[in-house]
Design an enzyme around this catalytic site. Structure first.
Site, PDB file in Angstrom:
ATOM      1  N   LYS A   1     -16.731 -10.029 -22.203  1.00  0.00           N
ATOM      2  CA  LYS A   1     -17.160 -11.410 -22.456  1.00  0.00           C
ATOM      3  C   LYS A   1     -16.952 -12.233 -21.187  1.00  0.00           C
ATOM      4  O   LYS A   1     -15.870 -12.189 -20.604  1.00  0.00           O
ATOM      5  CB  LYS A   1     -16.288 -11.945 -23.597  1.00  0.00           C
ATOM      6  CG  LYS A   1     -16.557 -13.347 -24.050  1.00  0.00           C
ATOM      7  CD  LYS A   1     -15.553 -13.728 -25.141  1.00  0.00           C
ATOM      8  CE  LYS A   1     -15.913 -15.060 -25.773  1.00  0.00           C
ATOM      9  NZ  LYS A   1     -14.999 -15.441 -26.860  1.00  0.00           N
TER      10      LYS A   1
ATOM     11  N   SER B   1     -18.461 -16.869 -30.416  1.00  0.00           N
ATOM     12  CA  SER B   1     -18.837 -16.993 -29.028  1.00  0.00           C
ATOM     13  C   SER B   1     -19.001 -15.655 -28.298  1.00  0.00           C
ATOM     14  O   SER B   1     -19.661 -15.608 -27.267  1.00  0.00           O
ATOM     15  CB  SER B   1     -17.788 -17.827 -28.282  1.00  0.00           C
ATOM     16  OG  SER B   1     -16.519 -17.208 -28.375  1.00  0.00           O
TER      17      SER B   1
ATOM     18  N   SER C   1     -15.009 -15.862 -33.501  1.00  0.00           N
ATOM     19  CA  SER C   1     -15.823 -15.520 -32.325  1.00  0.00           C
ATOM     20  C   SER C   1     -15.950 -14.030 -32.041  1.00  0.00           C
ATOM     21  O   SER C   1     -16.784 -13.628 -31.240  1.00  0.00           O
ATOM     22  CB  SER C   1     -15.273 -16.207 -31.077  1.00  0.00           C
ATOM     23  OG  SER C   1     -15.641 -17.554 -31.078  1.00  0.00           O
TER      24      SER C   1
END
Ligand SMILES: *[C@@H]1O[C@H](CO)[C@@H](O)[C@H](O)[C@H]1NC(C)=O
Ligand SMILES: CC(=O)N[C@H]1CO[C@H](CO)[C@@H](O)[C@@H]1O
Length: 526
Positions: free
Chosen positions: A131, A206, A230
């Site tokens: 990420k 996210s 997320s």
């Protein structure tokens, strides 16, 4: 008191009726805009791409396959799918290939360095996606914030370093929502990521780029973080596994933005992967020294666990009702567990879950750390959300609408002080109730999200549906999101497997059993 209850019931009735009329219309409008056919193709190197990280590492070690060939296959797949899904936002292909070649040379040498034993390097040569909000040395680390455009990481985040020590090779970083605080992965810096099962739909957020590239076959394991869902929402929308680790089990350092103050207790870092067999080894590596205290290697006998199932949150005013296909999938899981392991799954009802959102946001706002508006300005002064909203209307803001909205909500937070205290009190009692129920061998089945993957931008109409995941951040419990095949529209179904704190290996054991029974990840290119 009585009047209040009547009023709430009345509002609930009206909202339900409006929902019945409004939701199909909304779906229709969005489908006109976003119903494009998905163009996902099946990967060429199926032999390499469709294997767990654990199995790839074994094959590399036993020289059935070269680390370079593995890396090349994944790079080719990323190049093939990224124009369709826009998940990878930066790459280090050249360095990754060199590192893979180095591994091949070491393994081909006559005597093997003990530092390269299977024990020390369980993911030797496995390509790793990260990420973008996590620091990977030399890679951008912006969290989708335009003002951080040229910010690169100088050192690896601890979890990245641990995975590298275990032999994994980072080769891409992936898209997130602006400042990791929304459940659609889109921002003004990298654009928007699309769902591999239907490119008109969201990937969640996210950690949306991670789940998307893994589901697309472009990577096999990745790193996510989760403060309100997320890891689990993207894993759900993309039909892969995602594990929110127990509070404090895995180091959160080295990501931007890093939660501060008591918010940090809600944040948890964990693996996202395509095959359940990789969850536990990945988690153990990511936990570093903590792994020794957590007894993750204990054998799990599913017959000895206590199972509970909760099918919805009991009717929160602001959260969508559960899609019937998700409810049906959950009931199939119940039947499977009962028939296979001869256990009884107890259907329970916890009325406090109706206030999940209030409890989560009370926990978030009791923090004294950096404000969201400060983060929007990259911690250099703060952004004025009213002004940004005005600029947004004229399409000249560098921020996304959800981020601006969150900035506005933050400004109004003082209005909630009284109700926050009450919510924290409710949370304390719910925590006790769940502790008593789960004990140290309890498993709770709970929906991951009330709706299947919505269209792009549609989450703006359902901004609070993340309550289903967020409650477990407030409680600090470990949760594994498990894919359960596809809906009749071809979108991923899934479920949350919740367990007691520091018993992550229990929910992971259930995840492995469900993968066997329900098929796990489904190839979107097939
Ligand atoms: C947006 O960011 C760019 C690059 O940092 C900057 O040049 C521009 O002035 C910013 N625009 C606004 C409206 O703040
Ligand atoms: C749609 C979009 O903006 N995609 C961008 C994603 O990020 C890469 C790397 O920065 C850009 O090259 C793409 O244009």
């Amino acid at each position: 008191m009585k009047f209040q209850r009547v009023l709430v019931s009345l509002i609930r009735c009206i909202l339900t009726i409006l929902g019945y009329i409004f939701n199909p219309v909304l779906d229709r409008v969005f489908s006109i805009i976003y119903d494009q056919s998905s163009t996902m193709v099946s990967p060429v190197h199926e032999d390499i791409l469709m294997q767990s990280a654990t199995s790839l590492a074994k094959k590399i070690r036993s020289r059935q396959v070269n680390a370079v060939d593995v890396m090349e296959a994944f790079i080719a797949r990323v190049k093939e799918v990224n124009p369709v899904v826009n998940a990878a936002v930066s790459e280090r292909f050249e360095e990754a290939l060199k590192e893979a070649q180095n591994i091949d040379e070491i393994l081909d040498a006559q005597s093997l360095d003990p530092e390269y034993s299977e024990d020390k390097k369980p993911f030797l040569g496995v390509p790793l996606t990260v990420k973008e909000a996590f620091a990977v040395k030399g890679m951008p680390n912006t969290a989708g914030l335009v003002i951080r455009k040229n910010t690169c990481a100088e050192v690896d985040a601890p979890v990245v370093a641990y995975l590298k020590q275990a032999g994994a090779i980072p080769f891409i970083v992936t898209n997130v929502s602006e400042l990791c605080m929304w459940y659609e992965s889109a921002n003004r810096l990298y654009g928007r990521t699309s769902n591999p099962y239907h490119t008109g739909k969201i990937v969640g957020g996210s950690s949306g780029g991670e789940a998307c590239i893994i589901a697309s076959g472009g990577a096999v394991i990745g790193i996510g973080s989760d403060i309100g869902g997320s890891i689990r929402m993207p894993a759900f929308f993309n039909g892969v596994f995602g594990h929110r680790s127990s509070r404090g089990a895995v180091p959160n350092e080295g990501q931007f933005p890093i939660a501060s103050g008591s918010e940090l207790e809600l944040l948890s870092t964990g693996p996202i992967c395509r095959y359940a067999e990789d969850l536990l080894p990945a988690l153990k590596i990511m936990a570093g020294k903590n792994a020794n205290n957590l007894k993750f290697d204990e054998m799990v006998d599913l017959k000895s666990l206590k199972f509970y199932s909760i099918e919805d949150d009991g009717g929160s005013l602001f959260v969508s009702t559960i899609d019937p296909q998700l409810k049906a999938a959950q009931l199939k899981v119940v039947t499977f567990l009962e028939e296979t392991y001869r256990v009884t799954v107890e259907h329970v009802c916890l009325s406090k879950l109706k206030y999940s959102l209030e409890m989560w946001s009370a926990r978030m706002s009791s923090s004294d750390g950096t404000s969201f508006c400060q983060y929007m300005a990259n911690c250099n002064g703060q952004v004025n959300p009213y002004l940004e909203f005005f600029k947004w209307i004229f399409r000249c803001s560098n921020h996304t609408l959800p981020a601006i909205g969150l900035g506005l909500v933050e400004k109004l937070d003082f209005l909630l002080e009284g109700s926050n205290r009450k919510a924290l009190d409710t949370l304390k009692r719910l925590k006790k109730e769940l502790q008593d129920m789960l004990g140290d061998n309890g498993i709770l089945l709970y929906p991951t999200h009330p709706k299947l993957a919505p269209y792009h931008n549609q989450p703006l109409f359902y901004p609070l549906n993340f309550a289903y995941t967020a409650i477990f951040n407030a409680l600090g419990l470990p949760v594994t999101q498990v894919p359960l095949g596809l809906s009749k529209e071809g979108l991923p179904l899934g479920i949350q497997i919740v367990t007691a704190i520091n018993k992550d290996h229990l929910s992971i054991a259930v995840a492995r059993a469900l993968e066997g029974a329900f098929g796990g990840w489904v190839n979107p290119g097939a």
